[in-house]
Enzyme design. Structure first.
Site, PDB file in Angstrom:
ATOM      1  CB  THR A   1      -0.870   0.003   1.170  1.00 47.93           C
ATOM      2  OG1 THR A   1      -0.110   0.122   2.338  1.00 47.93           O
ATOM      3  CG2 THR A   1      -1.778  -1.058   1.367  1.00 47.93           C
TER       4      THR A   1
ATOM      5  CD  GLU B   1      -5.120  -1.815   3.307  1.00 48.73           C
ATOM      6  OE1 GLU B   1      -5.796  -1.384   2.417  1.00 48.73           O
ATOM      7  OE2 GLU B   1      -4.359  -1.347   4.155  1.00 48.73           O
TER       8      GLU B   1
ATOM      9  CE  LYS C   1     -10.723  10.839  16.237  1.00 55.90           C
ATOM     10  NZ  LYS C   1      -9.257  10.453  15.826  1.00 55.90           N
TER      11      LYS C   1
ATOM     12  CD1 TRP D   1     -15.121  12.883  16.517  1.00 57.97           C
ATOM     13  CD2 TRP D   1     -15.730  11.245  15.356  1.00 57.97           C
ATOM     14  NE1 TRP D   1     -14.598  11.742  17.032  1.00 57.97           N
ATOM     15  CE2 TRP D   1     -15.143  10.772  16.449  1.00 57.97           C
ATOM     16  CE3 TRP D   1     -16.334  10.226  14.511  1.00 57.97           C
ATOM     17  CZ2 TRP D   1     -14.770   9.317  16.800  1.00 57.97           C
ATOM     18  CZ3 TRP D   1     -15.957   8.906  14.631  1.00 57.97           C
ATOM     19  CH2 TRP D   1     -15.382   8.493  15.894  1.00 57.97           C
TER      20      TRP D   1
END
Lengths: 560, 560
Positions: free
Chosen positions: A187, A334, A444, A449
């Site tokens: 990745t 993934e 945050k 959020w």
């Protein structure tokens, strides 16, 4: 390397899901269909012949089942052959990530222990200085399109075409366990060293069948069929070009490989070869639309799945105005990569431009066999109301079983029995997924959020804004606050300031689309934004640049 | 019964191919789509709820993983539920073959050792007299659509709807090995006792994905998509209705189940529910086209795969004249069933009626993963020239591993590592398969092989011929010679004799289409031809009837 090949006792009715079995159907049905690499073209029949020769050549050089064979090449017919022949002989194909810095590329080749490296001569200057630090690599094979083979200090075992020509096409591809590793790659991680993922023959085949089913049964919008002409506009080292070279081969499609990336080559091949289906990331799509001469190429026959990062609304509109059938997908390295694909239903295909844009930029629906959930930190499902957010986790028969040589990260990846995507999202009442943010990019702030992606999307809608990135910066009172980094088009420079950007964002607060709390106090104007190797904005780099203004948790330390 | 359920150690990333996983996609995407059974309809959401209730009810009655649960029903929403809930709980669904004579049906229920029998009350008169000879069956569950539940001498455990209503929807369908047996049923064998075949969860899923991919990526002709409305016109006890109820559910299609067969019910449902995709055998298609009022129903939106036996040219023409998109497929009980599906390419979809007929009646192409060969008696491939014939053998990940409780026949079935279809055929240069004959129906005459199917096809093209069957009869000189059994339409009776039939066949010899040697000396006229339970002409019965005229090898002895 572990012994990844388990020989199975051949029993008559046992039929392992092996990549070689993808070839039965196209070879009986469309043996004369062509595969194009720029000026070169050959048929599926020749492709099959070359697979045998490539495997014979590698075998003669000593490549055995379980060995890792790495490839460094542009998108090519040869890469397409490596996708098949290397796994089919029981070896593991490592698709070397060309976009990594040299030291990281070196790391990935040593991480897999690749014993053989097939490399395009264009990358000799990259590899020659590293060769002494590649203790596992015992043979180099050159891929060459130049009139003369360049000289090199590497101990070369041969040139691809010369080896192919002198080797036997009659290689017997054996049966073995379908859970044998077929591919591996790293990745383009945003933190630390790149992480290696890996996929078995079984996983690749099941990914092919689920995504092909999804693309095939679509009503009209975005559907893939036997008359399509496929060309990837994503690099073949990036998650097997999303698996499409395998799917396209199974269906017997005409395939086109563009070699070294450039918008003008893509445009020429789209026009001359009649390309109708492609995969792309937003930055490349933008280049394609803005390239000189782009307007002279008819893109109205082109279907394009956009992934890698969110499909920005203005970009979707620009593509649609060119007549393109553009739509989003979502996934990651993934996950092989597909986790969702967007398709409009017949009822949604109204021709209402603005309504269609809103749908086409959605990541869409999980295809067959994907169990996709949005969960809170206790792994409980959030409501499917389009509002409640949580982490997107998944099960599907094609997710990497872990990270190479990293049991701890593998355990975290699969905590609670689901693969953790690290993406925050919600599920709309209609079942489509919405990605709010990367878990680590979310801001945050005072117990709330704030989605950096939502803010970027809003800022991008302001006339004159070319690019935007929002990152968290430390705030003594709120913990974190958003910092907006904005790149303005040349003709708007000087006429857009902080106040204009803030006023634009506030107008979305007034429409009730985001919280007042999300409006960034800080807006900085930048000449450019750093990109990762796959064309995403590199927030790791931005965090490094603005590190003094970062809150603790976002320190780009090596251990991050 | 053998212990067919191997519990797997749950590991996060292991994802067995289980029937339950077909439900993720439709439940998130089209939970409000409907499933229709005559006047009844419910949503996919309700369907899922009922699956949990059915499994709870069966479990509460003592049904365990590995138990065989047999069903005797017309095509219904309940049968559709049994397709899912029974295998999903780890039990084995036996689809009882209603077309078998009672003694053979009894044999099949004892062959599997079914412990539970779900039966439509219409079949009480069939089962009551057999009950004392079903030692394994410990519970009977009735399926009832009548206003009152009929009384019965059977020890009934409950009525389906009453059990469903009082059971919990929250049954936890467990994970287990994908090679766990999911279904079993018996072939309507033409010789001896019916033979039991069986399929695992894995096999059913891979069959779904290969056939759906094939049907989805078709260019225009015959393609299946999300807007289709599916209704089987084949019995659900016959090879899982060719697997389409599983595929249709995965795609979230509207599904329609017709209950007890009759052309008028089919026609009404096609019209009222907008059916667009169906599977059918030739005899039922003929009934559909000829039924009273058929002409008043628009069939021009209907796609139909015809299998079970060859699609006769005149029947294909009649269907096409009604605007139907009719095309052939080929397979058998042993192969789950699909081995080939015909689709016209864009180039072949010319609108030229006669050219299209010739293509649509071909069995077509092997779908993905099927390795289909035509081999001589030494298992060597014959030339793909459309002329050379041999036996069709296959490998695919969904073929029965053998016959139940019959290791010798299983070994013969898989001789040489391929499943032997018992069908003779050839492969055309374009890769399509042509079925010449059943291996045991072919006429071996003077060292030449004469195809009974080719002769039947030719005789059927004669005006006035309704049905035809050709079987081998003993001949002292040639070993075997063909006997043609012909059924003439009422209005032609008296005007067609042996000479007319022979002259018709000879005209095909003159066109070079068959050998002179194939022309039958003997032609008999019959009022009817016996049919097997799935509507094929019963040559076993014919051989019995004409046994005195049969050569040795075709004696219909019990051991045949």
């Amino acid at each position: 390397m572990p012994d990844n090949l388990i020989e199975i006792t051949p029993s008559a009715y046992d039929y392992p899901l092996l990549i070689k079995h993808l070839l039965h159907s196209p070879l009986i049905r469309s043996p004369d269909q062509v595969i194009v690499y720029r000026e070169h073209r050959h048929t599926y029949r020749q492709f099959r012949d070359r697979l045998g020769r490539l495997a014979s050549a590698l075998s003669d050089l000593g490549v055995k089942a379980g060995d890792v064979v790495a490839v460094l090449d542009w998108d090519s017919h040869r890469y397409h052959e490596c996708y098949f022949a290397i796994p089919m002989m029981g070896a593991v194909l490592q698709t070397g990530n060309l976009a990594l810095p040299p030291e990281q590329l070196l790391y990935t080749l040593n991480d897999t222990g690749a014993s053989t490296l097939l490399l395009n001569v264009d990358f000799l200057p990259l590899i020659e200085p590293l060769a002494s630090r590649l203790p596992h690599v015992s043979r180099f094979i050159l891929l060459n399109d130049r009139p003369d083979l360049p000289t090199t200090t590497l101990p070369v075992a041969g040139e691809y075409e010369a080896l192919i020509e002198t080797s036997s096409p009659f290689f017997v591809f054996p049966d073995f366990d379908e859970r044998t590793r077929a591919t591996t790659f790293h990745t383009t991680g945003t933190t630390g060293q790149p992480k290696g993922v890996y996929f078995s023959h079984r996983q690749i085949l099941l990914h092919v069948f689920s995504t092909l089913t999804e693309l095939g049964v679509a009503t009209v919008q975005g559907r893939v069929h036997r008359d399509d002409v496929y060309m990837p506009m994503t690099p073949m080292f990036h998650v097997h070009s999303w698996g499409v070279p395998y799917s396209a081969t199974l269906v017997g499609l005409k395939q086109v490989y563009a070699g070294r990336y450039s918008p003008d080559v893509f445009l020429r091949l789209i026009r001359d070869e009649g390309v109708t289906f492609t995969t792309c990331v937003p930055t490349i799509l933008q280049m394609l639309l803005n390239a000189p001469g782009s307007q002279n190429v008819d893109l109205s026959k082109l279907k394009m799945v956009v992934g890698g990062s969110a499909l920005p609304r203005p970009l979707a509109k620009a593509a649609m105005k060119r007549g393109m059938d553009v739509y989003a997908g979502y996934g990651q390295s993934e996950s092989c990569p597909t986790l969702t694909i967007m398709h409009l239903t017949t009822a949604q295909t109204t021709g209402d431009f603005d309504a269609e844009v809103e749908l086409r930029i959605k990541p869409g629906y999980a295809p067959p066999l994907v169990e996709l959930r949005v969960v809170d930190s206790d792994m409980q499902d959030v409501a499917h109301d389009g509002m409640a957010t949580g982490e997107i986790v998944a099960r599907a028969p094609w997710l990497t079983m872990g990270y190479l040589n990293d049991p701890k990260a593998s355990e975290r990846l699969w905590a609670g029995g689901y693969l953790h995507t690290g993406d925050m999202g919600s599920i709309d009442p209609d079942g489509t997924v919405h990605i709010t943010d990367r878990l680590k990019d979310i801001i945050k702030s005072g117990g709330e959020w704030i989605s950096s992606i939502d803010l970027e999307d809003i800022i991008l809608q302001r006339d004159g804004v070319a690019k935007a990135a929002v990152i968290a910066v430390h705030d003594d009172k709120w913990g974190e606050r958003p910092l907006a980094l904005v790149n303005v088009l040349p003709e708007f420079q000087g006429s857009i300031g902080r106040d204009e950007i803030r006023a634009h964002v506030i107008s979305f607060v007034e429409k009730g689309l985001i919280s007042k709390f999300a409006v960034p106090q800080r807006v900085e104007f930048v000449d450019a934004l750093p990109l990762t190797s796959v064309g995403k904005i590199d927030k790791k780099e931005l965090r490094a640049e603005y590190r003094d203004q970062l809150p603790e948790g976002h320190m780009p330390a090596a251990a991050e």
